[in-house]
Design an enzyme around this catalytic site. Structure first.
Site, PDB file in Angstrom:
ATOM      1  CG  HIS A 175      49.315  47.486  44.839  1.00 28.20           C
ATOM      2  ND1 HIS A 175      49.845  48.700  44.697  1.00 28.20           N
ATOM      3  CD2 HIS A 175      50.025  47.173  46.031  1.00 28.20           C
ATOM      4  CE1 HIS A 175      50.301  49.046  45.550  1.00 28.20           C
ATOM      5  NE2 HIS A 175      50.661  47.929  46.301  1.00 28.20           N
TER       6      HIS A 175
HETATM    7  C1  UD1 Z   1      52.925  43.688  48.617  1.00 31.74           C
HETATM    8  C2  UD1 Z   1      53.028  44.500  49.914  1.00 31.74           C
HETATM    9  C3  UD1 Z   1      52.568  45.860  49.649  1.00 31.74           C
HETATM   10  C4  UD1 Z   1      53.279  46.686  48.478  1.00 31.74           C
HETATM   11  C5  UD1 Z   1      53.420  45.852  47.343  1.00 31.74           C
HETATM   12  C6  UD1 Z   1      54.114  46.613  46.313  1.00 31.74           C
HETATM   13  C7  UD1 Z   1      52.715  42.923  51.667  1.00 31.74           C
HETATM   14  C8  UD1 Z   1      51.929  42.505  52.667  1.00 31.74           C
HETATM   15  N1  UD1 Z   1      52.312  43.653  50.801  1.00 31.74           N
HETATM   16  O1  UD1 Z   1      51.674  43.593  48.056  1.00 31.74           O
HETATM   17  O2  UD1 Z   1      52.876  46.606  51.023  1.00 31.74           O
HETATM   18  O3  UD1 Z   1      52.585  47.946  48.458  1.00 31.74           O
HETATM   19  O4  UD1 Z   1      53.724  44.666  47.581  1.00 31.74           O
HETATM   20  O5  UD1 Z   1      53.612  46.360  44.918  1.00 31.74           O
HETATM   21  O6  UD1 Z   1      53.769  42.722  51.790  1.00 31.74           O
HETATM   22  N2  UD1 Z   1      52.183  38.117  42.180  1.00 31.74           N
HETATM   23  C9  UD1 Z   1      52.485  37.883  40.887  1.00 31.74           C
HETATM   24  N3  UD1 Z   1      53.954  38.007  40.541  1.00 31.74           N
HETATM   25  C10 UD1 Z   1      54.634  38.800  41.287  1.00 31.74           C
HETATM   26  C11 UD1 Z   1      54.334  39.319  42.786  1.00 31.74           C
HETATM   27  C12 UD1 Z   1      52.987  39.015  42.970  1.00 31.74           C
HETATM   28  O7  UD1 Z   1      51.971  37.094  40.153  1.00 31.74           O
HETATM   29  O8  UD1 Z   1      55.973  39.202  40.863  1.00 31.74           O
HETATM   30  C13 UD1 Z   1      50.734  37.970  42.689  1.00 31.74           C
HETATM   31  C14 UD1 Z   1      50.739  36.534  43.239  1.00 31.74           C
HETATM   32  O9  UD1 Z   1      49.420  35.908  43.271  1.00 31.74           O
HETATM   33  C15 UD1 Z   1      50.762  37.130  44.809  1.00 31.74           C
HETATM   34  C16 UD1 Z   1      50.141  38.415  44.836  1.00 31.74           C
HETATM   35  O10 UD1 Z   1      50.385  39.026  43.724  1.00 31.74           O
HETATM   36  O11 UD1 Z   1      50.196  35.969  45.487  1.00 31.74           O
HETATM   37  C17 UD1 Z   1      50.261  39.275  46.205  1.00 31.74           C
HETATM   38  O12 UD1 Z   1      51.731  39.458  46.080  1.00 31.74           O
HETATM   39  P1  UD1 Z   1      52.178  39.929  47.448  1.00 31.74           P
HETATM   40  O13 UD1 Z   1      53.698  40.114  47.435  1.00 31.74           O
HETATM   41  O14 UD1 Z   1      51.463  39.008  48.312  1.00 31.74           O
HETATM   42  O15 UD1 Z   1      51.248  41.273  47.677  1.00 31.74           O
HETATM   43  P2  UD1 Z   1      51.417  42.578  47.056  1.00 31.74           P
HETATM   44  O16 UD1 Z   1      49.844  42.954  46.571  1.00 31.74           O
HETATM   45  O17 UD1 Z   1      52.057  42.606  45.737  1.00 31.74           O
HETATM   46  N1  UDP Z   2      55.948  51.367  39.995  1.00 33.51           N
HETATM   47  C1  UDP Z   2      56.693  51.032  38.805  1.00 33.51           C
HETATM   48  N2  UDP Z   2      55.742  50.136  37.596  1.00 33.51           N
HETATM   49  C2  UDP Z   2      54.399  50.056  37.955  1.00 33.51           C
HETATM   50  C3  UDP Z   2      53.990  50.573  38.849  1.00 33.51           C
HETATM   51  C4  UDP Z   2      54.790  51.035  40.061  1.00 33.51           C
HETATM   52  O1  UDP Z   2      57.855  51.338  38.709  1.00 33.51           O
HETATM   53  O2  UDP Z   2      54.083  49.618  36.757  1.00 33.51           O
HETATM   54  C5  UDP Z   2      56.747  52.044  40.811  1.00 33.51           C
HETATM   55  C6  UDP Z   2      56.175  53.413  41.246  1.00 33.51           C
HETATM   56  O3  UDP Z   2      56.603  54.572  40.502  1.00 33.51           O
HETATM   57  C7  UDP Z   2      56.851  53.612  42.764  1.00 33.51           C
HETATM   58  C8  UDP Z   2      56.641  52.162  43.201  1.00 33.51           C
HETATM   59  O4  UDP Z   2      56.727  51.331  42.025  1.00 33.51           O
HETATM   60  O5  UDP Z   2      57.922  54.075  42.703  1.00 33.51           O
HETATM   61  C9  UDP Z   2      55.363  52.061  44.099  1.00 33.51           C
HETATM   62  O6  UDP Z   2      55.364  50.748  44.249  1.00 33.51           O
HETATM   63  P1  UDP Z   2      53.966  50.003  44.541  1.00 33.51           P
HETATM   64  O7  UDP Z   2      52.687  50.956  44.007  1.00 33.51           O
HETATM   65  O8  UDP Z   2      53.931  48.640  43.825  1.00 33.51           O
HETATM   66  O9  UDP Z   2      53.828  49.876  46.189  1.00 33.51           O
HETATM   67  P2  UDP Z   2      53.673  50.877  47.333  1.00 33.51           P
HETATM   68  O10 UDP Z   2      54.448  52.131  47.334  1.00 33.51           O
HETATM   69  O11 UDP Z   2      52.146  50.857  47.569  1.00 33.51           O
HETATM   70  O12 UDP Z   2      54.179  49.890  48.646  1.00 33.51           O
END
Ligand code: UD1
Ligand code: UDP
Length: 353
Positions: free
Chosen positions: A205
């Site tokens: 991601h």
């Molecule tokens: C964010 C965090 C990252 C974290 C991750 C956990 C920042 C800069 N990044 O990244 O540190 O590791 O969350 O998962 O804050 N979207 C959906 N549905 C949702 C959420 C997101 O469709 O419920 C899509 C949207 O298009 C959105 C994109 O994912 O614009 C990115 O979401 P965003 O929260 O900006 O960044 P993450 O990659 O989720």
């Molecule tokens: N996780 C989850 N379901 C998923 C993917 C990840 O519950 O489909 C959990 C995972 O076990 C961990 C946390 O989400 O506890 C990690 O989140 P993510 O990878 O989104 O973010 P990061 O840790 O890189 O910030």
């Protein structure tokens, strides 16, 4: 004491579950929860509140999506309004997302002390949005809860005063220990052509991987070339980009929707290896004794690499395929992340502040 917690993204719900449980057991501290709305799909947000029994947010700001500056700015504005109304004694943020930074900034400008859980992590890659978020949050914080000694050393080298820094261990380790007995096999698992213990669990991601078509194509090709069965619960951002770039995964890659934490733990406990660019999932591989290859060029969890549990392969097709075929775990499983009481130690400190 009135504690105001700001959360918004998937890993923060899991971290908050451990701390909020401890807070709920005490009568000298009351928690107000603000959900920024950064993650909003049911399987990226609600599922965690339901299955981890996190108290329902007192405020839901509904601010997710859009460019980073806009998201962070709108969250800052929304959180400031809540802070002015609630006047908490302290604000608590987790990790390194835009919601973390927005919470910390809103509070320091109102002279409300900031507590930061998972302080001191550094990847030293300033192009990662998370790196900027964590550095700025640490420098704004009054109480920095570090998961490891390396994190403590990083803060010291940046001139952050010792007395603000507390080595408590990692709340994600608390979560892994607390929830492992509740792990649940996903309903769909037996419909896939994979066996328990015979698949690689993958997650992708990170913006640097998903938003660069070359990186995303190389990762998908590397997973495909390994010829191992891959189970890939896919973040919505990555699914969108695969479609946009027209990348077709090979038939050994089984894409499923994001799962809840209890199903994720089951998938981690029953896989043969993990391939991920997630910070949390790298550590969970270690917690559950599985080898991990990391789809990035660096990691903020360096102790996993030096202890031999994690190999950095970047977004390189052949490195991914080769390392997945050859990875194994070291003999020694040291305690790198504390004693699973990080949440308790954190709350004790907050209450004494
Ligand atoms: C964010 C965090 C990252 C974290 C991750 C956990 C920042 C800069 N990044 O990244 O540190 O590791 O969350 O998962 O804050 N979207 C959906 N549905 C949702 C959420 C997101 O469709 O419920 C899509 C949207 O298009 C959105 C994109 O994912 O614009 C990115 O979401 P965003 O929260 O900006 O960044 P993450 O990659 O989720
Ligand atoms: N996780 C989850 N379901 C998923 C993917 C990840 O519950 O489909 C959990 C995972 O076990 C961990 C946390 O989400 O506890 C990690 O989140 P993510 O990878 O989104 O973010 P990061 O840790 O890189 O910030």
């Amino acid at each position: 004491m009135k504690l105001l917690t700001v959360i918004g993204a998937r890993p923060q719900f899991i971290k908050a579950a451990t701390v909020s449980r401890v807070v709920a057991e005490r009568d000298d501290i009351r928690e107000i929860i603000v959900h920024t709305g950064q993650h909003y799909d049911k399987n990226m947000s609600d599922v965690f509140f339901e299955e981890l029994a996190i108290p329902k947010p007192d405020y839901h700001l509904g601010i997710g999506g859009g460019p980073h500056g806009q998201m962070t700015g709108r969250q800052l504005e929304g959180i400031e309004e809540v802070l002015l109304k609630e006047k908490p004694d302290i604000l608590l943020v987790y990790g390194d997302t835009n919601s973390t930074l927005a919470g910390a900034l809103a509070a320091v400008k109102l002279h409300i002390p900031v507590a930061h859980v998972e302080a001191g992590l550094r990847s030293y890659n300033r192009k990662m949005p998370e790196e900027i978020n964590r550095v700025l949050t640490d420098h704004a914080a009054d109480h920095l809860f570090a998961p490891t000694q390396i994190a403590v050393d990083n803060l010291e080298s940046e001139g952050i005063a010792d007395e603000k820094v507390h080595l408590v261990g990692d709340v994600m380790y608390d979560a892994a220990v607390f929830y492992r007995d509740l792990a649940r096999k996903p309903d769909w698992f037996d419909t896939l052509p994979v066996s328990e213990g015979g698949y690689v669990l993958a997650t992708i991601h990170r913006a640097e991987n998903t938003d660069d078509p070359k990186h995303l194509a190389a990762i998908i090709a590397g997973l495909g070339a390994s010829e191992k069965a891959i189970v890939l619960p896919l973040h919505p951002r990555t699914r969108m980009r695969l479609n946009e770039f027209g990348i077709e995964p090979a038939s050994n890659i089984h894409i499923v929707d994001p799962v809840g934490y209890l199903e994720m733990v089951w998938l981690e406990m029953n896989c043969s290896a993990v391939a991920t660019d997630s910070g949390g999932v790298q550590k969970e591989a270690f917690f559950h004794g599985k080898p991990c290859i990391t789809l990035r060029g660096e990691t903020e969890w360096g102790e996993l690499v030096t202890s031999g549990w994690n190999r950095l392969v970047g977004a390189e097709r052949s490195a991914i395929a080769t390392m997945l075929t050859n990875c194994s775990v070291p003999e020694k499983h040291e305690a790198l992340y504390g004693d699973s009481n990080a949440a308790l130690k954190t709350v004790n400190k907050i209450c004494k502040s």
